[in-house]
Design a protein around this motif. Structure first.
Motif, PDB file in Angstrom:
ATOM      1  N   LEU A 126       0.821  -1.358  -0.081  1.00 56.03           N
ATOM      2  CA  LEU A 126       0.036  -0.017  -0.141  1.00 56.03           C
ATOM      3  C   LEU A 126       0.852   1.146  -0.010  1.00 56.03           C
ATOM      4  CD1 LEU A 126      -3.019  -0.688   2.733  1.00 56.03           C
ATOM      5  CD2 LEU A 126      -3.113  -0.576   0.169  1.00 56.03           C
ATOM      6  N   GLY A 127       0.320   2.504  -0.596  1.00 51.42           N
ATOM      7  CA  GLY A 127       0.963   3.644  -0.391  1.00 51.42           C
ATOM      8  C   GLY A 127       0.711   4.150   1.109  1.00 51.42           C
ATOM      9  N   GLY A 172     -11.645   6.245   0.134  1.00 54.13           N
ATOM     10  CA  GLY A 172     -10.480   6.250  -0.258  1.00 54.13           C
ATOM     11  C   GLY A 172     -10.219   5.207  -0.982  1.00 54.13           C
ATOM     12  N   ALA A 173     -10.752   4.114  -0.940  1.00 55.02           N
ATOM     13  CA  ALA A 173     -10.594   2.635  -1.622  1.00 55.02           C
ATOM     14  C   ALA A 173     -11.015   2.780  -2.897  1.00 55.02           C
ATOM     15  CB  ALA A 173     -11.052   1.545  -0.870  1.00 55.02           C
ATOM     16  N   ALA A 174     -12.235   3.612  -3.164  1.00 50.53           N
ATOM     17  CA  ALA A 174     -12.943   3.548  -4.427  1.00 50.53           C
ATOM     18  C   ALA A 174     -12.320   4.536  -5.250  1.00 50.53           C
ATOM     19  CB  ALA A 174     -14.481   4.208  -4.109  1.00 50.53           C
ATOM     20  N   THR A 175     -11.388   5.427  -4.678  1.00 50.49           N
ATOM     21  CA  THR A 175     -10.651   6.351  -5.441  1.00 50.49           C
ATOM     22  C   THR A 175      -9.210   6.185  -5.635  1.00 50.49           C
ATOM     23  OG1 THR A 175     -10.628   7.900  -3.729  1.00 50.49           O
ATOM     24  CG2 THR A 175     -12.616   8.404  -5.111  1.00 50.49           C
ATOM     25  N   ASP A 176      -8.873   5.146  -5.100  1.00 51.01           N
ATOM     26  CA  ASP A 176      -7.533   4.744  -5.058  1.00 51.01           C
ATOM     27  C   ASP A 176      -7.170   4.395  -6.431  1.00 51.01           C
ATOM     28  OD1 ASP A 176      -4.784   3.973  -4.496  1.00 51.01           O
ATOM     29  OD2 ASP A 176      -5.237   2.668  -2.887  1.00 51.01           O
ATOM     30  N   LEU A 177      -6.091   5.334  -7.081  1.00 51.92           N
ATOM     31  CA  LEU A 177      -5.502   4.794  -8.486  1.00 51.92           C
ATOM     32  C   LEU A 177      -4.551   3.813  -8.376  1.00 51.92           C
ATOM     33  CD1 LEU A 177      -5.165   8.565  -9.887  1.00 51.92           C
ATOM     34  CD2 LEU A 177      -7.376   6.934  -9.993  1.00 51.92           C
ATOM     35  N   ALA A 178      -4.109   3.509  -7.327  1.00 49.62           N
ATOM     36  CA  ALA A 178      -2.896   2.532  -6.950  1.00 49.62           C
ATOM     37  C   ALA A 178      -3.583   1.399  -6.166  1.00 49.62           C
ATOM     38  CB  ALA A 178      -1.795   3.052  -6.165  1.00 49.62           C
ATOM     39  N   ILE A 303       3.945  13.505   2.750  1.00 48.10           N
ATOM     40  CA  ILE A 303       5.147  13.117   2.127  1.00 48.10           C
ATOM     41  C   ILE A 303       5.402  11.839   1.569  1.00 48.10           C
ATOM     42  CG2 ILE A 303       7.798  12.618   3.136  1.00 48.10           C
ATOM     43  CD1 ILE A 303       7.078  14.573   5.385  1.00 48.10           C
ATOM     44  N   GLY A 304       4.615  10.932   2.042  1.00 50.65           N
ATOM     45  CA  GLY A 304       4.801   9.481   1.640  1.00 50.65           C
ATOM     46  C   GLY A 304       4.026   9.694   0.141  1.00 50.65           C
ATOM     47  N   LEU A 305       2.990  10.547  -0.367  1.00 50.27           N
ATOM     48  CA  LEU A 305       2.286  10.616  -1.392  1.00 50.27           C
ATOM     49  C   LEU A 305       3.270  11.258  -2.678  1.00 50.27           C
ATOM     50  CD1 LEU A 305      -0.630  10.513  -2.497  1.00 50.27           C
ATOM     51  CD2 LEU A 305      -0.692  12.995  -2.194  1.00 50.27           C
ATOM     52  N   VAL A 306       4.152  12.282  -1.886  1.00 56.56           N
ATOM     53  CA  VAL A 306       5.157  12.577  -2.914  1.00 56.56           C
ATOM     54  C   VAL A 306       6.272  11.753  -3.211  1.00 56.56           C
ATOM     55  CG1 VAL A 306       6.628  14.604  -3.339  1.00 56.56           C
ATOM     56  CG2 VAL A 306       4.096  15.168  -2.592  1.00 56.56           C
ATOM     57  N   ALA A 307       6.675  11.343  -1.923  1.00 57.17           N
ATOM     58  CA  ALA A 307       8.137  10.734  -2.141  1.00 57.17           C
ATOM     59  C   ALA A 307       8.134   9.403  -2.756  1.00 57.17           C
ATOM     60  CB  ALA A 307       8.680  10.675  -0.515  1.00 57.17           C
ATOM     61  N   PHE A 308       6.916   8.598  -2.696  1.00 54.86           N
ATOM     62  CA  PHE A 308       6.867   7.286  -3.297  1.00 54.86           C
ATOM     63  C   PHE A 308       6.147   7.616  -4.722  1.00 54.86           C
ATOM     64  CE2 PHE A 308       7.625   6.733   1.125  1.00 54.86           C
ATOM     65  CZ  PHE A 308       8.845   6.071   1.187  1.00 54.86           C
ATOM     66  N   PRO A 311       0.120   7.481  -7.266  1.00 53.35           N
ATOM     67  CA  PRO A 311      -1.090   8.180  -8.228  1.00 53.35           C
ATOM     68  C   PRO A 311      -2.056   8.777  -7.249  1.00 53.35           C
ATOM     69  CG  PRO A 311      -0.117   5.907  -8.897  1.00 53.35           C
ATOM     70  CD  PRO A 311       0.455   6.088  -7.728  1.00 53.35           C
ATOM     71  N   TRP A 312      -2.383   9.828  -7.581  1.00 51.54           N
ATOM     72  CA  TRP A 312      -3.688  10.284  -6.823  1.00 51.54           C
ATOM     73  C   TRP A 312      -4.472  11.212  -7.573  1.00 51.54           C
ATOM     74  CZ3 TRP A 312      -4.061  15.737  -5.536  1.00 51.54           C
ATOM     75  CH2 TRP A 312      -2.799  16.396  -6.178  1.00 51.54           C
ATOM     76  N   SER A 313      -5.933  11.416  -6.960  1.00 53.48           N
ATOM     77  CA  SER A 313      -6.563  12.310  -7.476  1.00 53.48           C
ATOM     78  C   SER A 313      -7.158  13.311  -6.517  1.00 53.48           C
ATOM     79  CB  SER A 313      -7.863  11.488  -8.051  1.00 53.48           C
ATOM     80  OG  SER A 313      -8.553  10.858  -7.149  1.00 53.48           O
ATOM     81  N   LEU A 314      -7.998  14.301  -6.696  1.00 51.26           N
ATOM     82  CA  LEU A 314      -8.383  15.062  -5.805  1.00 51.26           C
ATOM     83  C   LEU A 314      -9.496  14.643  -4.745  1.00 51.26           C
ATOM     84  CD1 LEU A 314      -8.929  18.555  -7.841  1.00 51.26           C
ATOM     85  CD2 LEU A 314      -7.025  18.180  -5.898  1.00 51.26           C
TER      86      LEU A 314
END
Length: 339
Positions: A126-127, A172-178, A303-308, A311-314
């Motif tokens: 997981l991210g 979050g799960a429904a919109t999780d691109l990863a 930080i984890g979103l950027v560092a690793f 993929p994300w959405s608004l």
């Protein structure tokens, strides 16, 4: 990770005396680097906690190392060695080996191994942001256990924040691109183990009072030492069962200095966070400690979103922030008296 530090469950997870208010803050008498001691200790705790999560994630997912259980074994072994060195140097005092204590502690240790084992595999798949948000579901199991085993109930604010956490996890799960089903599975199992550890630990700690030398609750360093020590044979069985004994020597990352540095650093941080936790707790209140821990998850997730490069959405980012915000409110609400 070799040290349980999930204050997303509650501040009494590692030290149950916190929940009962037995730990009293000590008024700061000195300044550290020009800062009040509670600020310096809080900063040390936040940095150690955040670094441990991010380093574990980097170690588990940024390399091609597949012997995950062996890495966990290494972290537990390092913790055992460092705590023992701290005892020999006079920095900490450990509860003497006691067969009755070990017998009473073994069920806790089995749950502890399940908790850190599933945490490793969840974080691997997981991210960091989604792993952080999904961990909030642990609170639902803890509240349910409070009601079932301790006959405790809570007010509407607690249930409202739990509802927000659940909505955040689902959205979050429904919109999780990863989205990774394996990671979600391991994280859900981890929530169950973490809640079981918190709930079962309370009863065991009360039973251990009559078995310790000082007739008091088992201290944190003794818990860290015996948890990690007793985990080693159990993890060896898991290593053997998974076939890692045959493949570990062929892991190419064992000759990668960057991987070795990350593995050693994460093990050292797992040990250092115990010192940072005690230092912070000695200079503040249990409520402040827990609130700071919850607030600290927000920058960790970002930080984890950027560092690793997750993929994300608004929509996904909003779900993550909603869950993290609900966790902060939950801590404040739960500190109120049970209904």
């Amino acid at each position: 990770m070799a040290v349980a530090d999930d204050n997303d469950v509650e501040e009494g997870l590692l030290r149950p005396e916190l929940a009962s208010g037995e730990l009293k803050p000590v008024a700061p008498a000195v300044r550290v680097l020009g800062l009040p001691v509670h600020v310096a200790s809080g900063a040390a705790y936040c940095v150690a906690s955040a670094s441990m999560v991010l380093l574990n994630k980097a170690t588990l997912s940024s390399f091609e190392f597949n012997s995950t259980t062996s890495l966990l074994f290494f972290q537990c072994l390092v913790c055992v060695i460092l705590v023992k060195l701290a005892q020999w140097s006079g920095v900490v005092t450990l509860e003497p080996w006691n067969r009755k204590i070990i017998q009473a502690w073994l069920p806790v240790n089995l749950i502890f191994v399940g908790m850190i084992y599933t945490s490793f595999f969840a974080l691997k798949h997981l991210g960091v942001p989604m792993a952080t948000v999904l961990k909030n579901l642990t609170n639902l199991f803890v509240i349910g256990g409070d009601y079932a085993f301790y006959n405790k109930t809570y007010g509407s604010t607690v249930w409202l924040t739990l509802g927000l956490m659940m909505i955040s996890a689902v959205c979050g799960a429904a919109t999780d691109l990863a989205f990774n089903f394996t990671g979600y599975f391991w994280q859900l199992i981890n929530c169950m183990f973490t809640a079981a550890y918190s709930l079962y630990l309370r009863g065991v700690m009360d039973r251990l009072v009559n078995l310790t030398v000082n007739k008091s609750r088992l201290d944190e360093y003794s818990m860290v030492f015996y948890n990690n020590l007793l985990s080693l044979p159990l993890l060896l069985v898991l290593i053997w069962h998974s076939g890692e004994l045959d493949t570990l020597a062929q892991e190419p990352d064992l000759r990668n200095p960057y991987f070795l540095t990350a593995a050693v650093a994460s093990s050292l941080l797992a040990f250092c966070i115990s010192f940072a936790t005690l230092w912070f707790l000695s200079s503040t209140t249990a409520t402040t400690y827990s609130l700071v821990g919850s607030l600290n998850k927000i920058p960790v997730a970002l930080i984890g979103l950027v560092a690793f490069n997750v993929p994300w959405s608004l929509q996904n980012l909003f779900s993550i922030l909603l869950g993290l915000g609900a966790a902060v409110i939950f801590v404040a609400a739960k500190r109120g008296p049970p209904k």
